[in-house]
Design an enzyme around this catalytic site. Structure first.
Site, PDB file in Angstrom:
ATOM      1  N   LYS A   1      27.012  67.762  27.538  1.00 25.60           N
ATOM      2  CA  LYS A   1      26.802  69.014  26.794  1.00 25.60           C
ATOM      3  C   LYS A   1      25.376  69.552  26.983  1.00 25.60           C
ATOM      4  O   LYS A   1      25.189  70.740  27.229  1.00 25.60           O
ATOM      5  CB  LYS A   1      27.075  68.740  25.315  1.00 25.60           C
ATOM      6  CG  LYS A   1      26.621  69.808  24.356  1.00 25.60           C
ATOM      7  CD  LYS A   1      27.010  69.439  22.939  1.00 25.60           C
ATOM      8  CE  LYS A   1      26.227  68.286  22.389  1.00 25.60           C
ATOM      9  NZ  LYS A   1      24.884  68.652  21.920  1.00 25.60           N
ATOM     10  N   THR A   2      24.376  68.676  26.873  1.00 24.28           N
ATOM     11  CA  THR A   2      22.973  69.122  26.971  1.00 24.28           C
ATOM     12  C   THR A   2      22.689  69.703  28.357  1.00 24.28           C
ATOM     13  O   THR A   2      22.013  70.713  28.497  1.00 24.28           O
ATOM     14  CB  THR A   2      22.007  67.954  26.663  1.00 24.28           C
ATOM     15  OG1 THR A   2      22.371  67.399  25.405  1.00 24.28           O
ATOM     16  CG2 THR A   2      20.573  68.435  26.594  1.00 24.28           C
TER      17      THR A   2
ATOM     18  N   ASP B   1      24.002  75.209  19.453  1.00 20.94           N
ATOM     19  CA  ASP B   1      24.404  73.834  19.760  1.00 20.94           C
ATOM     20  C   ASP B   1      24.956  73.185  18.484  1.00 20.94           C
ATOM     21  O   ASP B   1      24.605  73.593  17.376  1.00 20.94           O
ATOM     22  CB  ASP B   1      23.170  73.076  20.267  1.00 20.94           C
ATOM     23  CG  ASP B   1      23.530  71.719  20.844  1.00 20.94           C
ATOM     24  OD1 ASP B   1      24.736  71.465  21.076  1.00 20.94           O
ATOM     25  OD2 ASP B   1      22.614  70.905  21.053  1.00 20.94           O
ATOM     26  N   GLU B   2      25.786  72.155  18.643  1.00 25.57           N
ATOM     27  CA  GLU B   2      26.370  71.420  17.497  1.00 25.57           C
ATOM     28  C   GLU B   2      26.980  72.402  16.485  1.00 25.57           C
ATOM     29  O   GLU B   2      26.747  72.310  15.275  1.00 25.57           O
ATOM     30  CB  GLU B   2      25.292  70.557  16.809  1.00 25.57           C
ATOM     31  CG  GLU B   2      24.584  69.571  17.721  1.00 25.57           C
ATOM     32  CD  GLU B   2      25.451  68.380  18.116  1.00 25.57           C
ATOM     33  OE1 GLU B   2      26.655  68.383  17.793  1.00 25.57           O
ATOM     34  OE2 GLU B   2      24.925  67.463  18.764  1.00 25.57           O
TER      35      GLU B   2
ATOM     36  N   GLN C   1      33.532  65.693  15.974  1.00 27.59           N
ATOM     37  CA  GLN C   1      32.283  65.084  15.513  1.00 27.59           C
ATOM     38  C   GLN C   1      31.678  65.854  14.328  1.00 27.59           C
ATOM     39  O   GLN C   1      30.474  65.799  14.092  1.00 27.59           O
ATOM     40  CB  GLN C   1      31.287  65.007  16.669  1.00 27.59           C
ATOM     41  CG  GLN C   1      31.768  64.107  17.797  1.00 27.59           C
ATOM     42  CD  GLN C   1      30.743  63.944  18.896  1.00 27.59           C
ATOM     43  OE1 GLN C   1      29.668  63.401  18.689  1.00 27.59           O
ATOM     44  NE2 GLN C   1      31.072  64.414  20.090  1.00 27.59           N
TER      45      GLN C   1
ATOM     46  N   ARG D   1      29.485  56.069  20.324  1.00 31.70           N
ATOM     47  CA  ARG D   1      28.064  55.817  20.595  1.00 31.70           C
ATOM     48  C   ARG D   1      27.910  54.706  21.636  1.00 31.70           C
ATOM     49  O   ARG D   1      26.844  54.537  22.229  1.00 31.70           O
ATOM     50  CB  ARG D   1      27.301  55.379  19.317  1.00 31.70           C
ATOM     51  CG  ARG D   1      27.253  56.363  18.156  1.00 31.70           C
ATOM     52  CD  ARG D   1      26.852  57.751  18.542  1.00 31.70           C
ATOM     53  NE  ARG D   1      28.009  58.571  18.818  1.00 31.70           N
ATOM     54  CZ  ARG D   1      27.997  59.672  19.548  1.00 31.70           C
ATOM     55  NH1 ARG D   1      26.884  60.073  20.093  1.00 31.70           N
ATOM     56  NH2 ARG D   1      29.087  60.383  19.749  1.00 31.70           N
TER      57      ARG D   1
END
Length: 752
Positions: free
Chosen positions: A32-33, A224-225, A255, A607
């Protein structure tokens, strides 16, 4: 430039589709980043967009800075001109320029949680209310929830449903506290974190010219997010993008785990309704985890009804099966985790920093910490006391804040008699009451104390005012570091700490020196154009927990699952996989709550890069009592092909907790049978509670009565035992056999 060649087809599609509304659904570990970074670089490099016209909103400054550095490597120094930062930092920047339009000074103070709680404590005391009923944390949470939904104190007091809620909660004067809290903040020239969003909405609502100015400036808006946004954040973003409609949101509904902070998953689930011509890209390839972990995570989240469907996959190797570990107690759970880490470190030549232990609540860290200490394993707790929350740091920061904004009541109370200058609590209260009663700024009373204070106290306050005026002159002439160094010395604060020769005293003195070092670093950084003390204070006030964690020591990370979002580790232990702990007992009131807990479990599993361990204990101390525990329902939702029971670590069965299928002494949890090739759980028949299921009062439960349990189904009470303050019922369930349950925790519906 061949940066597009580094992207897979969906990633490239997300980067190149720059016009109109776009939603990028980014699965865990899907790069994503990189996509966000390359998208901004593509706008600047390939499309020739002025960086000043790009707004990119994130949830941590750390994420924003990393992205900025990556973009800079792609397109050069021009990247620094993008408006990139957290919602709070970007809106604080806008409010600094426009705040006078809504009645605030441009040098307004930003109150942190401690400041807000202190102010609420003062108000509750002034109103002569019971501080055990009106606890500062509870009151602040209620006010914060209202602001996130854009409910002003006026609207709060006028809403009959809100009033009824407060009365039902035995807090009928909550609206009045909210009003006084806002009035005091306004008078102190201060905003809390929620005000930065609330007041930006007010600014854009009441001043169309200001809104239009920023709409024209930001031709491209990225978030973002997005699944973590609340109503307030979404409305601001939507308004800013209303003219050009070039809004791109990136997120993963799977998430969304911050509902308790006001995050609204409906923002991402309903985004298409707001933008019918929305272009949707799904990033489904996971680059982080093994195939086993990805498949297990998919099998977990697949149980949620409210979701945007996607199929996350990976070309990574299968990797190890997920290890399920059973312990007799929470202390043994800690010992098993520590031993496993020790062995894995040595066998696989791993670092401490390759391991993370995740838990649902902070209190679970105790047993883990004790075990790690015994094994001499270095660890760090994320979310513990941060550097900026230490007393000595807050003391110096209060001096700096009051110098910049002498209306700041909380900073004033902290420093007026520290170091001691003969001004007691009574004198301080007289000053505050005088400012309140005469409706004048606090600073006015401090500069002219004699009508309200006489003798030595009046002179001491007058001297204090003279000192602050001298500091203010220095702040105008010097940069942040020089001004702060001077204030630390002249206030007497440095001398006070230096003279304390205890180990704690030396640590406090070194911490203040470290703060001054941070200010020197800030001033020397060429990226920071404004080197004033006011600019530095804003930067510090807007740091998030993730930004504050600068400990680079090689250490095992201990943290709550909420804190772990966005991070990755080679090996992850998720501990406390027990019913009423995870899922939390507090999150079983509705399907929405339970689905949020399941998303939290999904975040925990994703994670892990190489290896995932899930542990549970048969007994655990909670609330001062030793409780029998049963494995979490989430363990039964994992695809059995992805999981194995750690035979070596399994311990003796504790009687009366749950029955085992298979041979006596065999390892595992409910539903595990012996199989020749591997040990894996079979799917249980799960009971679906009756539509009218509601737990009964079990104080008068009798032997022979029929009951229903939400998980175990229908059963008959065989016997009732009293053990001290605890009442236990032994129940024969139709499909799950005999179980002994603590009645204070069991949810039972009495049928007859």
């Amino acid at each position: 430039m061949d940066y597009l060649e580094e992207l897979n087809p969906p990633q490239r599609e997300a980067v190149e589709h720059t016009e109109g509304p776009v939603m990028i659904i980014a699965g865990a570990g899907s790069g994503k980043t990189r996509v966000l970074t390359y998208r901004i670089a593509h706008l600047i490099y390939a499309r020739g967009i002025d960086p000043f016209q790009i707004l990119s909103l994130t949830f941590t400054n750390k994420a924003a800075n990393e992205m900025k550095q990556r973009i800079e490597r792609l397109v050069g120094l021009e990247a620094r001109n993008t408006w990139m930062g957290t919602f709070h930092s970007i809106f604080a920047k806008i409010l600094r320029v426009e705040s006078e339009k809504i009645g605030y000074p441009s040098n307004f103070t930003i109150y942190d949680t401690d400041d807000s709680k202190s102010l609420i404590r003062t108000i509750v005391k002034e109103m002569r209310l019971d501080d055990k009923v009106y606890k500062p944390g509870v009151v602040l949470s209620r006010i914060s929830g209202a602001k996130n939904r854009l409910i002003s104190w006026q609207a709060y007091q006028a809403d009959p449903f809100v009033k009824a809620d407060d009365e039902a909660a035995m807090k009928p004067r909550m609206g009045e506290i909210y009003q006084r809290y806002q009035e005091r903040l306004f008078k102190a020239g201060a905003m809390d974190f929620d005000d930065l969003l609330f007041n930006t909405n007010v600014l854009f609502r009441d001043h169309i010219d200001v809104l239009n100015k920023y709409q024209q400036r930001f031709k491209y808006v990225m978030v973002d997010e997005f699944q973590d946004t609340n109503l307030s954040q979404y409305l601001i973003t939507k308004k800013l993008a209303a003219v050009h409609q070039n809004i791109c949101v990136v997120g993963d509904d799977a998430q969304s785990i911050y509902a308790f902070r006001g995050a609204d998953i409906q923002n991402i689930l309903n985004f298409e309704k707001d933008y019918p011509d929305l272009f949707v890209v799904k990033l489904e390839q996971n680059y982080r985890s093994t195939k086993t972990i990805v498949e297990a995570a998919n099998s977990i989240i697949d149980k949620n009804k409210a979701q945007l469907k996607k199929t996350v996959w990976t070309s990574n190797p299968n990797g190890d099966l997920i290890e399920l570990i059973k312990a007799a107690s929470d202390n043994e759970e800690g010992r098993i985790v520590a031993t496993t880490i020790f062995e894995e470190k040595n066998n696989k030549k791993l670092q401490n920093s390759d391991f993370a232990v995740l838990y649902r609540t902070n209190s679970q860290s105790r047993a883990i910490e004790e075990a790690l200490r015994k094994m001499n394993l270095t660890y760090k707790i994320v979310g513990g006391l941060s550097f900026y929350q230490r007393k000595e740091i807050k003391d110096l920061m209060a001096y700096l804040r009051f110098t910049v904004n002498p209306m700041d009541e909380e900073a004033f109370k902290r420093i007026i008699n520290y170091p001691k200058r003969g001004i007691g609590n009574t004198s301080v209260e007289k000053i505050l009451v005088a400012a309140y009663d005469h409706d004048v700024p606090l600073w006015e009373v401090v500069q002219n104390p004699f009508p309200f204070l006489g003798g030595r106290a009046g002179s001491a306050v007058d001297d204090f005012a003279t000192m602050i005026k001298a500091f203010q002159i220095e702040v105008q002439r010097k940069d942040a570091y020089e001004a702060a160094s001077s204030i630390a010395k002249q206030s007497g604060l440095l001398r006070e700490l230096y003279e304390d020769k205890t180990i704690e005293g030396l640590n406090r003195y070194e911490n203040v020196q470290e703060l001054l070092n941070a200010m020197k670093e800030y001033v020397d950084n060429p990226e920071n154009e404004d080197k004033s003390l006011g600019a530095f204070l804003q930067e510090i006030a807007l740091l998030t927990d993730n930004d504050r964690d600068k400990d680079t020591t090689d250490a095992i990370t201990l943290m709550t699952i909420h804190s772990a979002k966005g991070l990755e580790f080679k090996q992850v232990f998720v501990v406390g996989m027990e019913e009423d702990l995870f899922p939390s007992q507090m999150m079983m009131q509705s399907r929405e709550d339970l689905e949020e807990e399941r998303r939290l479990f999904y975040v925990a599993t994703t994670r892990a890069m190489d290896k995932l361990y899930l542990t549970y204990a048969l007994s655990r101390y909670r609330f001062g009592r030793l409780l029998n525990c049963e494995p979490s329902r989430f363990l039964e939702e994992i695809d059995p092909a992805c999981i194995k029971v750690n035979k070596k670590m399994a311990t003796r069965e504790m009687p009366g907790v749950f029955r085992r299928e298979g041979l006596p002494g065999s390892t595992g949890f409910i539903g595990i049978k012996k199989k020749p090739e591997t040990r894996r759980p079979t799917q249980m028949k799960v009971h679906t509670p009756s539509p009218d299921f509601k737990p009964s009062n079990t104080n008068n439960l009798q032997e022979g009565q029929l009951v229903e349990h939400p998980k175990f189904g229908y059963g008959k009470v065989l016997k009732i035992e009293v053990d001290g303050l605890n009442r236990k019922a032994t129940i024969q369930f139709e499909h799950f056999g005999e179980k002994t349950l603590l009645l204070s925790f069991a949810k039972l519906r009495i049928i007859d």
